[in-house]
Design a protein around this motif. Sequence first.
Motif: not given
Length: 322
Positions: A257-271, A273-274, A281-288, A291-294
């Motif tokens: 649904f975040a079609f304006i962003l390239p491949s939903g970048v950012g929005v996908r990672e927030v979900a 991490v949550a 996992l810690t927030v740092g681990q989840a964020t890492a 990013v690796a998944s992306r």
Amino acid sequence: MTTVEDLPAAGKPPKSAKAKILDVVRWVAILLVIGFAAKQLASNWGEFWRTLHDVAWQSSLLSLAALVAAIMVSTWGWQVMVDDLGKPIGYARGAQICLVGSLGKYVPGSVWAYLLQMELGRKAGLARARIFTGSLIQLGVGVVSALVVSLLAAPAVFSNSPRALWLFVLIPVGLAMLHPKILTWGTSLVLKLLRRPPLVHPLSWRVVGKVFGSSTAAWCLQGIHLWLLANSVGTPGFSGFVLCVGAMAVAMTVGTFAFILPSGVGVREVAQVAVLTASGLTVGQATAFAVASRVMFTVADLLTAGLAAVAARSTSPAVTPA
């Protein structure tokens, strides 16, 4: 058999000036989207390797393999849908159109993926309307499938983002829309609004079921991909696996649904991490790991698109449409 008649493929007349220009435009478009994908890959490469440093190479390799399998399964669902709309095109040719065209999602405004798929389909001798219709239906069915699978991550999503409740409210509506008669009516309405020919015959339970099943299998494989990464730092076994499957479904749905962003970048990672933080996992681990998944998604997209292009070229030559 179904929608707009495919273009005639008899003979191979000399290319007109217009056809040559279109060929150049297609190649420029392909190179452009590959460039955007490579840029995104490079921007996250350092963090990617730092994250994988603590992950066993077997887990990393299996995680990438799960993503490749997910893409292949999803592509099969797309091909099933397109084949139902006319003369079967085969997996190799279908994969080339679907996967190479899908690289357009890395350009801001994901509509480019569908435009590129239509142009590649046209190059292969298929009507643009057929490719567009197949992609449209698969997108709708895939979103409903993702909503259903995302229920696996419902507790984590609610605890971190109560506003995400609207996603789950849509599930009954989405399932109702999958009834072949309703889906046929809805697709024909969209095609009418876009001034495209309607479907010639209604969609069947068999085709809708295959597309839904392939989408569901793809979400599960993507969940396995994320779990193999997160499990390396102690994510709970089965419960963590279930959450990862739900997390990927939520992330990909929101990213769509975040079609304006390239491949939903950012929005996908927030979900991602949550849900990962809810699994321990810690927030740092989840964020890492997000990013690796992306990065792994980008690698898998480029790898499968390249293999599909080579396979299609080696099995049958492209047909230049009239």
